[in-house]
Design an enzyme around this catalytic site. Structure first.
Site, PDB file in Angstrom:
ATOM      1  N   GLU A  19       1.161  -0.488  -5.140  1.00 28.06           N
ATOM      2  CA  GLU A  19       0.106   0.497  -5.356  1.00 28.06           C
ATOM      3  C   GLU A  19       0.806   1.847  -5.444  1.00 28.06           C
ATOM      4  O   GLU A  19       1.107   2.486  -4.440  1.00 28.06           O
ATOM      5  CB  GLU A  19      -0.908   0.486  -4.206  1.00 28.06           C
ATOM      6  CG  GLU A  19      -2.139   1.340  -4.495  1.00 28.06           C
ATOM      7  CD  GLU A  19      -2.381   2.434  -3.470  1.00 28.06           C
ATOM      8  OE1 GLU A  19      -3.281   3.248  -3.699  1.00 28.06           O
ATOM      9  OE2 GLU A  19      -1.677   2.477  -2.452  1.00 28.06           O
ATOM     10  N   ASP A  27       0.816  -1.210   0.000  1.00 30.55           N
ATOM     11  CA  ASP A  27       0.000   0.000   0.000  1.00 30.55           C
ATOM     12  C   ASP A  27       0.852   1.264   0.000  1.00 30.55           C
ATOM     13  O   ASP A  27       1.928   1.303   0.588  1.00 30.55           O
ATOM     14  CB  ASP A  27      -0.902  -0.014   1.247  1.00 30.55           C
ATOM     15  CG  ASP A  27      -1.797   1.198   1.340  1.00 30.55           C
ATOM     16  OD1 ASP A  27      -2.661   1.348   0.461  1.00 30.55           O
ATOM     17  OD2 ASP A  27      -1.623   1.998   2.276  1.00 30.55           O
TER      18      ASP A  27
END
Length: 645
Positions: A352, A309
């Site tokens: 990401e 993330d």
């Protein structure tokens, strides 16, 4: 895996060297010492004045079980006899300022159910796995040349019981896995399952990186869930957050009263966007904590991949208003990926990342960050902006649908239609579509057709498969009652047929990362907002022609240039009546005309449906057919993409 006696560990192994089994030293381990069974507690708190272990077993009295400092750099340890599994505990830390603070164990593998915050003694070992067949099959496949369809979900809001309570890990195995198998997803991607205090953080603001959240059961229950996924051929990807953590008092923040896991410099410590603090990725102990954590999930939970993330937030930090690259993060990510792929070369490491940082998915020995996949955030943003635009104005932003092909082979991409785009007032995918009720469904079918035929692996957030109408509500479950409505049933049927076509059609995934796998037929018809292209597999005959119409107009006898095969069949039309469309389909076999068109050697004439996608497959090669230069007909292509890991 044996527990290492921390007193025998050279301090350099944790404090100054790469040490990726730190979970074997730290935390609470059930052991026998001097013929007494008990628990060995070990923690790193470099600026603590004194440490003790507290819990129900000593009535939370921090004077009773004082810990011994075993390294000058701040490793503390204590063996307490007669403590058993499921005992709750915390560390009482006397700071240099003389305060006593109570902290959960950073290496605890289990925790109390929120809102309680204590750690729980738990023997992580002992689960008997049954996924050897899965491991063998996985090693025979390439993560680059296989179909990949990822179902992204939030464990707590996919489905709830009638009384509103959560399904456990074991219950979710019974509920979710058959659903995923029915829809032919190859993987599930679960939003973070590390222990976290606040439900509405969705797991992205963790306190217990080694503890699978107790909201849904024990660590062994989660192992059972993963085991069952593997039994049915489903890979499991976890969201993982190595960039920042929450500031809750019982967690990692100011662990010993001073910045321990986070940066000391306030300019780079604070993360104002999320109200969190950033890990100090330049500190060896923090790197060992995080990389050990990644390997812990791989080794103990048999996870098949991580979606890392907020990589953009890691690569760049905003110091004194100037955007600068964080070299600590760059070297950390390279070290992380090297460690992960040394453990499992078939693992999925997905970044990401919304930046233009180069070579994210290139190996570290080529100067890359070492991931093997990256979310294509640019594609997602451009395509959704295009779809939200009124159809009559789409011709003015035509390039939003073609731009992605200019960089599609610069990285190994996953196309995400993710949770971030269906929350916080952004509307659901279905409700983003302009127009009336019928138009919305037609355009969502069209979007999915383009999605599954565009180069790149696929990811869809839960609910999109049947046209969830409201945006995602994290405290509720999906609107399963929508299956009572005809258009949602049509959408669901269409999605299942589309994903089935994708999986059985090699041209749609075999050369995802090579220029050989895609060719525009016509990328420039902005006036009619029609796009046509070819997807190609390894073999010449493995080709599909895709035509997408992003307006409501219907076109009869529309000429499309095609590779010179004798006939084409329409294998999918999003406007078919069984999907809720108007029925403007091409039922009959399409004979090719030997007249060049669209820079191809032949063409077909088809009906193009309103807001529709038509996918054509060649029936057979024309015998002895030649191109004008005398060579045999094949799909034209450019250079191949660079080599992969």
């Amino acid at each position: 895996m044996s527990v290492i006696n921390c007193e025998e560990v050279k301090r350099d192994e944790f404090h100054t060297e790469k040490y990726y089994e730190s979970y074997n030293i730290f935390g609470a381990h059930i052991v026998t010492e001097d013929e007494m069974r008990g628990v060995r507690f070990t923690v790193w708190a470099p600026h603590a004045k004194a440490m003790s272990v507290v819990g129900d077993f000593n009535e939370w009295d921090y004077e009773q079980h004082k810990m011994l400092q075993v390294t000058e750099e701040g490793i503390w340890s204590l063996f307490i006899p007669h403590i058993e599994e499921r005992e709750i505990y915390k560390y009482a830390i006397e700071t240099m300022a003389g305060d006593v603070i109570f902290k959960a164990d950073p290496y605890a593998v289990y925790a109390e159910v929120r809102p309680n915050t204590a750690s729980v003694v738990f023997d992580i070992k002992g689960y008997e796995w049954n996924d050897k067949n899965w491991s063998r099959k996985k090693k025979k496949k390439s993560v680059y040349k296989e179909a990949m369809t990822v179902y992204e979900l939030h464990f707590g809001s996919w489905k709830k019981k009638e009384d509103g309570t959560l399904y456990s890990y074991r219950e979710m195995a019974e509920e979710l896995i058959p659903y995923v198998v029915e829809h032919q997803f190859t993987h599930i991607e679960i939003m973070p399952l590390v222990e976290h205090p606040y439900d509405r953080s969705w797991g992205y603001q963790g306190t217990g990186y080694y503890a699978a959240t107790s909201r849904f059961g024990t660590p062994h229950d989660l192992m059972h869930f993963v085991d069952e996924c593997h039994k049915y051929g489903i890979g499991v990807i976890l969201d993982w957050v190595p960039g920042h953590f929450c500031k809750d008092a019982h967690g990692l923040y100011l662990f010993d009263g001073t910045p321990t896991y986070e940066y000391k410099d306030k300019d780079v410590q604070e993360n104002p966007v999320w109200g969190t603090v950033n890990f100090d990725l330049g500190k060896r102990e923090v790197r060992n904590f995080l990389i050990s954590n990644a390997l812990f999930w791989m080794r103990y939970f048999h996870i098949d991949g991580f979606r890392v993330d907020a990589v953009a937030n890691m690569l760049y930090w905003n110091k004194e208003g100037q955007e600068q690259s964080n070299e600590h993060a760059v070297s950390f990510l390279r070290e992380l990926n090297e460690a992960v792929f040394a453990e499992d070369e078939d693992f999925l490491m997905t970044a990401e990342d919304s930046t233009a940082w180069p070579l994210v998915t290139a190996p570290t020995y080529e100067g890359g960050l070492g991931f093997n996949y990256k979310w294509n955030m640019g594609w997602m943003n451009d395509v959704l902006k295009y779809m939200e635009c009124a159809p009559e104005y789409r011709k003015y932003i035509h390039d939003k649908m073609t731009f992605s092909l200019l960089y599609a082979y610069s990285e190994n991409f996953i196309l995400p239609l993710s949770h971030d785009e269906v929350v916080h007032g952004k509307k659901s995918l279905l409700n983003k579509m302009p127009g009336d009720y019928w138009d919305k469904f037609a355009q969502l079918r069209l979007l999915y057709g383009y999605f599954f035929t565009h180069p790149g692996k696929k990811l869809l957030f839960m609910g999109g498969e049947f046209g969830q109408f409201d945006e995602w509500k994290d405290l509720e479950d999906l609107d399963w009652n929508l299956h009572d409505f005809e258009m949602h049933r049509y959408m669901h049927d269409y999605f299942k047929e589309l994903i089935a076509l994708y999986k059985r059609s090699k041209p749609l995934w075999q050369l995802d990362h090579s220029r050989e796998g895609f060719q525009w037929i016509d990328a420039n018809n902005n006036e009619q907002s029609i796009f046509s292209f070819i997807r190609q597999g390894d073999k010449q005959e493995d080709a599909l022609v895709v035509v997408c119409n992003f307006t409501k107009a219907t076109y009869e006898n529309y000429k499309v240039g095609v590779p010179d095969f004798e006939y084409y069949n329409e294998v999918l039309n999003s406007d078919a009546e069984q999907y809720g469309g108007s029925g403007q389909v091409n039922k009959k076999r399409l004979k090719t005309f030997q007249e060049p068109y669209h820079n191809q050697t032949a063409h077909v004439e088809i009906t193009i449906p309103p807001f529709g996608v038509s996918i054509l497959r060649p029936v057979k090669t024309r015998k002895g057919s030649k191109k004008q230069d005398g060579s045999k007909t094949k799909v034209r292509s450019n250079v191949t993409s660079r080599g992969k890991r």
